[in-house]
Design an enzyme around this catalytic site. Structure first.
Site, PDB file in Angstrom:
ATOM      1  CB  SER A  94      -0.977  -0.038   1.173  1.00 36.16           C
ATOM      2  OG  SER A  94      -1.918  -1.052   0.966  1.00 36.16           O
ATOM      3  CG  ASP A 116       6.729   4.530 -12.093  1.00 40.23           C
ATOM      4  OD1 ASP A 116       7.393   3.477 -12.174  1.00 40.23           O
ATOM      5  OD2 ASP A 116       5.476   4.534 -12.101  1.00 40.23           O
ATOM      6  CE  LYS A 168      -6.052  -2.934  -0.515  1.00 39.56           C
ATOM      7  NZ  LYS A 168      -6.209  -1.502  -0.782  1.00 39.56           N
TER       8      LYS A 168
END
Length: 446
Positions: free
Chosen positions: A323, A334, A348
């Protein structure tokens, strides 16, 4: 039915984490809405008021407008046609109805469970500030640590002290959980411990309980060859995690570290806002996370030029990094701000809204999905590390039984991260990303 709850931006009040790695927004409904539910049902103080409050919240917020192909209107009729002899009976009916949605993250919390969740995410406990264990050799309840700025530390309690009695109640064969229940209590109240200390007679210590900030960030400076490594381990994203992370980075900056290792292994999540604030400490520009609700509305949060450091960074993750941990990891990966080392993360990527109900119970309901900055849906997939290093079962057992080895050369994932940081600048921020003077980091507001 109208409701008077204050409207919040999803990314302002979300939390992620807990026992089953939930992404959640907190929303406490006001008394006017609660009275509205009761008035509409003409069943003040009836368990049916809670039943219908749960149904209304799911009907309005649940991410799947088709409710897993369930007739949600018929579900309401069924729930309200029953007579409930107790709140517990109503709780059972609520849980059975929610199970039909096929979503383990949309769940009902009884008052004790809701209190436990809010206490966990607050990052505070009311007590004396000690960590305890039952010593394997002596079989006695023993202090592992007195937390910084706690009543215990101020009273001179030390690691290794044996807790012989709590308010006169002997602790022999007492479990840690049972001892914790006796020690915790309302701030301002008194408690007396009888302690045993090596080469001393048993003695009593009287303490006053206080609200204590639970440390979720541990950090240290490590000398690895010719490199100075700032090692930071984050256990969960509590409401104090961002403040503690800020202090850690600033302290390590002052010690002139060459690189950082951020350890998110075993971190189940916590407050989304904490993950956003912490991401902003590592890079100045770029997206952090995007959420999409059931009607397709999107909300994106970004870095805001408040980075505290641009030093090379490695992030350690495993299958229990979930999470909020995945939001932070995905943002750093990224944006090419960090090299990610370790095992596949939990996977999740659903957002829950958590509501306090009229009787002190609570409801977590899935309201949105989230995506990494690159638009990746990691749900049921997790994040694949840049450098995959899976621990063998013997290695896992060794680290579990010898936690002091975590974050050392005997920890294969940490050792690999150090080797990568020493070999190249893979974890440097993008060349076109400006860095701000460290003196301006004080602009951060929490």
């Amino acid at each position: 039915m109208k409701q008077s709850a204050k409207s919040y931006s999803l990314l302002q009040v979300a939390l992620i984490g807990g026992a089953i790695a939930t992404t959640t927004t907190m929303s406490v409904f006001g008394s006017a809405w609660t009275r509205g539910v009761r008035a509409a049902l003409t069943l003040q103080d009836s368990p049916k008021a809670i039943v219908d409050q749960v149904w209304q919240l799911v009907n309005r917020e649940y991410v799947d407008g088709k409710f897993n192909q369930q007739n949600w209107q018929a579900t309401r009729q069924s729930l309200l046609s029953k007579d409930y002899s107790s709140r517990e009976e109503a709780y059972v009916a609520i849980r059975e109805a929610l199970q039909k949605l096929g979503d383990p993250y949309t769940r009902f919390l009884d008052p004790k469970q809701f209190e436990a969740l809010t206490s966990q995410t607050s990052g505070e406990v009311s007590g004396i500030g000690i960590r305890m264990e039952v010593n394997e050799k002596t079989k006695r309840l023993t202090v592992v640590e007195a937390i910084e700025n706690s009543p215990a530390l101020k009273a001179g309690i030390k690691a290794g002290d044996e807790i012989l009695a709590i308010d006169g109640k002997p602790t022999l064969k007492m479990k840690v959980d049972d001892a914790s229940k006796l020690i915790r209590g309302k701030a301002g109240t008194s408690i007396k411990l009888r302690l045993g200390r090596m080469r001393q007679s048993a003695f009593d210590v009287k303490l006053t309980r206080a609200n204590i900030e639970v440390p979720t960030v541990r950090y240290t400076l490590k000398q690895e060859g010719n490199r100075r490594i700032g090692y930071i381990r984050l256990r969960e994203f509590s409401s104090h995690a961002a403040e503690q992370m800020q202090r850690a980075i600033r302290d390590l900056n002052g010690k002139k570290v060459d690189s950082y290792v951020l350890d998110l292994r075993g971190n189940p999540g916590g407050l989304l806002q904490s993950s956003i604030e912490i991401a902003r400490m590592w890079y100045d520009n770029g997206a952090i996370v995007k959420t999409v609700d059931r009607v397709g509305s999107t909300e994106e949060t970004k870095a805001n030029r408040t980075a505290l450091t641009n030093r090379p960074l490695a992030v350690l993750v495993d299958g229990n990094s979930a999470s909020a941990s995945e939001i932070l990891t995905g943002a750093l990966k990224d944006n090419k701000r960090a090299v990610v080392v370790g095992g596949q993360t939990f996977g999740k990527a659903l957002v829950q809204s958590v509501h306090e109900l009229a009787d002190g119970s609570g409801l977590a309901v899935t309201i949105a999905r989230y995506y990494t900055p690159a638009g990746t849906d990691i749900n049921h997939k997790g994040i694949t590390p840049d450098i995959k290093v899976d621990l063998t079962e013997p290695q896992e057992r060794q680290l579990a039984s010898n936690p002091d080895l975590i974050g050392t050369k005997s920890d294969p994932q940490y050792a690999r991260a150090i080797a990568i940081l020493s070999a190249n600048n893979f974890a440097q921020p993008p060349a076109n990303q400006p860095t701000r003077p460290m003196s301006r980091a004080g602009d951060l507001k929490f």
